[in-house]
Scaffold this motif. Structure first.
Motif, short mmCIF file in Angstrom:
data_model
loop_
_atom_site.label_atom_id
_atom_site.label_comp_id
_atom_site.label_asym_id
_atom_site.label_seq_id
_atom_site.Cartn_x
_atom_site.Cartn_y
_atom_site.Cartn_z
N ALA A 89 0.83 -1.21 0.00
CA ALA A 89 0.00 0.00 0.00
C ALA A 89 0.86 1.25 0.00
O ALA A 89 0.58 2.23 -0.72
CB ALA A 89 -0.93 -0.01 1.22
N ASP A 90 1.93 1.24 0.80
CA ASP A 90 2.81 2.41 0.88
C ASP A 90 3.58 2.59 -0.43
O ASP A 90 3.74 3.72 -0.92
CB ASP A 90 3.77 2.23 2.05
CG ASP A 90 4.32 3.55 2.57
OD1 ASP A 90 4.27 4.55 1.83
OD2 ASP A 90 4.80 3.57 3.71
N MET A 91 4.04 1.51 -1.01
CA MET A 91 4.72 1.59 -2.31
C MET A 91 3.79 2.18 -3.37
O MET A 91 4.17 3.07 -4.14
CB MET A 91 5.19 0.20 -2.75
CG MET A 91 6.31 -0.37 -1.90
SD MET A 91 6.57 -2.14 -2.16
CE MET A 91 7.02 -2.18 -3.89
N ALA A 92 2.54 1.69 -3.39
CA ALA A 92 1.58 2.19 -4.37
C ALA A 92 1.29 3.67 -4.13
O ALA A 92 1.22 4.46 -5.09
CB ALA A 92 0.29 1.37 -4.29
N ALA A 150 -1.77 11.28 2.19
CA ALA A 150 -2.68 10.31 1.61
C ALA A 150 -2.42 10.17 0.11
O ALA A 150 -1.75 11.02 -0.50
CB ALA A 150 -4.12 10.77 1.84
N PRO A 151 -2.90 9.12 -0.53
CA PRO A 151 -2.82 9.05 -1.99
C PRO A 151 -3.46 10.29 -2.63
O PRO A 151 -4.33 10.93 -2.04
CB PRO A 151 -3.62 7.78 -2.33
CG PRO A 151 -3.55 6.94 -1.09
CD PRO A 151 -3.56 7.92 0.04
N THR A 152 -3.02 10.61 -3.83
CA THR A 152 -3.55 11.79 -4.51
C THR A 152 -4.99 11.59 -4.97
O THR A 152 -5.69 12.57 -5.25
CB THR A 152 -2.71 12.13 -5.74
OG1 THR A 152 -2.85 11.10 -6.73
CG2 THR A 152 -1.24 12.30 -5.38
N ARG A 153 -5.42 10.35 -5.09
CA ARG A 153 -6.78 10.03 -5.52
C ARG A 153 -7.12 8.66 -4.95
O ARG A 153 -6.26 8.01 -4.33
CB ARG A 153 -6.88 9.98 -7.04
CG ARG A 153 -6.02 8.89 -7.69
CD ARG A 153 -6.32 8.74 -9.17
NE ARG A 153 -5.48 7.72 -9.82
CZ ARG A 153 -5.70 7.24 -11.04
NH1 ARG A 153 -6.73 7.67 -11.75
NH2 ARG A 153 -4.90 6.33 -11.56
N LYS A 154 -8.34 8.21 -5.15
CA LYS A 154 -8.65 6.83 -4.85
C LYS A 154 -7.92 5.98 -5.88
O LYS A 154 -8.27 5.98 -7.06
CB LYS A 154 -10.16 6.55 -4.93
CG LYS A 154 -10.51 5.11 -4.60
CD LYS A 154 -11.95 4.79 -4.86
CE LYS A 154 -12.28 3.36 -4.46
NZ LYS A 154 -11.44 2.34 -5.17
N ILE A 155 -6.87 5.31 -5.45
CA ILE A 155 -6.06 4.54 -6.39
C ILE A 155 -6.92 3.41 -6.96
O ILE A 155 -7.46 2.60 -6.20
CB ILE A 155 -4.81 3.96 -5.69
CG1 ILE A 155 -3.90 5.10 -5.21
CG2 ILE A 155 -4.05 3.03 -6.63
CD1 ILE A 155 -2.72 4.63 -4.38
N PRO A 156 -7.06 3.34 -8.27
CA PRO A 156 -7.87 2.26 -8.84
C PRO A 156 -7.24 0.90 -8.57
O PRO A 156 -6.03 0.72 -8.74
CB PRO A 156 -7.88 2.57 -10.34
CG PRO A 156 -7.46 3.99 -10.46
CD PRO A 156 -6.56 4.27 -9.30
N VAL A 157 -8.06 -0.04 -8.15
CA VAL A 157 -7.60 -1.41 -7.90
C VAL A 157 -8.07 -2.28 -9.06
O VAL A 157 -9.27 -2.36 -9.36
CB VAL A 157 -8.16 -1.95 -6.57
CG1 VAL A 157 -7.82 -3.43 -6.41
CG2 VAL A 157 -7.60 -1.14 -5.40
N LEU A 158 -7.12 -2.91 -9.72
CA LEU A 158 -7.40 -3.88 -10.78
C LEU A 158 -7.10 -5.26 -10.21
O LEU A 158 -5.99 -5.50 -9.72
CB LEU A 158 -6.55 -3.60 -12.01
CG LEU A 158 -6.65 -4.56 -13.20
CD1 LEU A 158 -6.25 -3.84 -14.49
CD2 LEU A 158 -5.78 -5.82 -13.04
N ILE A 159 -8.06 -6.15 -10.27
CA ILE A 159 -7.84 -7.53 -9.84
C ILE A 159 -7.85 -8.41 -11.08
O ILE A 159 -8.76 -8.33 -11.91
CB ILE A 159 -8.91 -7.99 -8.84
CG1 ILE A 159 -8.80 -7.18 -7.54
CG2 ILE A 159 -8.75 -9.49 -8.53
CD1 ILE A 159 -9.86 -7.52 -6.51
N GLY A 160 -6.82 -9.24 -11.21
CA GLY A 160 -6.71 -10.15 -12.34
C GLY A 160 -7.02 -11.57 -11.91
O GLY A 160 -6.57 -12.02 -10.85
N GLY A 161 -7.79 -12.27 -12.73
CA GLY A 161 -8.12 -13.67 -12.43
C GLY A 161 -9.60 -13.90 -12.62
O GLY A 161 -10.40 -12.96 -12.66
N GLY A 162 -9.98 -15.18 -12.70
CA GLY A 162 -11.35 -15.49 -13.03
C GLY A 162 -12.03 -16.50 -12.14
O GLY A 162 -13.11 -17.00 -12.49
N GLY A 163 -11.45 -16.83 -10.99
CA GLY A 163 -12.07 -17.80 -10.10
C GLY A 163 -13.46 -17.33 -9.67
O GLY A 163 -13.60 -16.21 -9.16
N GLU A 164 -14.46 -18.16 -9.86
CA GLU A 164 -15.83 -17.71 -9.69
C GLU A 164 -16.27 -17.64 -8.23
O GLU A 164 -17.12 -16.82 -7.88
CB GLU A 164 -16.77 -18.61 -10.49
CG GLU A 164 -16.48 -18.54 -11.99
CD GLU A 164 -17.41 -19.39 -12.83
OE1 GLU A 164 -18.38 -19.95 -12.26
OE2 GLU A 164 -17.17 -19.50 -14.04
#
Length: 258
Positions: A89-92, A150-164
């Motif tokens: 989180a801090d790196m991001a 704080a982050p400059t914006r709500k950092i968009p979270v992209l999740i990769g994968g398709g497990g249902e």
């Protein structure tokens, strides 16, 4: 209902190339009009010479943040297992500031066993790694709320994968973008599953941007069906050492006709 613009991404795979070639490819992608530049989070090449040249993900993203001015940047995707969630989180947050608000946090549960073995991480089971991802996501969000600045914006979270049962439930709860590695028919089915999870949580599934890798073929022929299914972010994967932009340019030109 949220409507997303059509965007084109490129995954500059950080393998089999000297870093100057990667640096040049990022510059060319921004000049071409690409919307998002991704790398990936591995320690060894995924194909080709298994001990070929390879570079680390997040230090590279910091360099891209300083090198570029418009294009969004991120990993497709960060392996949750390789870093403590609070550290990630801090790196991001830091790369978010370095890029003046252009970072996407792409994240997944991890799968490349050699990375784990060579770098001393416990590989465990696919289910266990998914459970760890589910625990990490709220910790990342909590840390962002505590960081100063704080982050400059709500950092968009992209999740990769398709497990249902697990992954798409995490997408429904936490993601701004879902990246599918599926073919068209599977994508359509999984979007139905995702909509079900969103319904369970009271979330509008149209709030989640749908991201896909570009299939083989002419964009004008293969793109419309993906558009109709709901995809809006189309990412072309390019391997080193030369990063041939021929296909990428076709997808950018297709976007510009819409």
């Amino acid at each position: 209902m949220t409507t997303f613009p059509v965007r084109i991404g490129v995954q500059l795979q950080p393998q089999h190339a000297d870093y100057p070639a990667i640096r040049d490819a990022v510059r060319r992608a921004e000049d071409l009009g690409v919307d998002v530049a991704f790398n990936w989070d591995h320690f060894y090449p995924l194909y080709g010479e298994p001990d070929g040249q390879h570079f680390e993900c997040w230090t590279m993203l910091g360099a891209w943040a300083e090198q570029t001015t418009r294009i969004e940047i991120g990993a497709l995707v960060t392996c949750n297992s390789y870093r403590n969630p609070e550290l990630l989180a801090d790196m991001a947050r830091t790369v978010d500031h370095m890029s003046e608000g252009r970072l996407i946090l792409g994240i997944g549960s991890g799968w490349f066993e050699r990375d784990y073995d060579e770098y001393g991480y416990e590989f465990g089971t696919a289910g266990g790694r998914l459970d760890e991802l589910g625990l990490a996501l709220p910790r990342i969000e909590s840390r962002w709320a505590k960081l100063n600045p704080a982050p400059t914006r709500k950092i968009p979270v992209l999740i990769g994968g398709g497990g249902e049962k697990k992954t798409l439930k995490f997408v429904a709860r936490h993601a701004d973008i879902w990246h599918s590695f599926s073919d068209l028919d599977t994508l359509k089915r999984k979007l139905g599953v995702l909509a079900g999870h969103c319904g369970d949580l009271g979330r509008d599934p149209s709030e989640i941007e749908i991201s896909v890798g570009t299939p083989a073929g002419d964009p004008g022929e293969v793109g419309p069906a993906l558009l109709e299914a709901g995809a809006r972010l189309f990412t072309v994967g390019l391997d080193g050492p030369n990063y041939d932009f021929t296909t990428l340019a076709k997808w950018v030109a297709w976007r510009d006709t819409l």
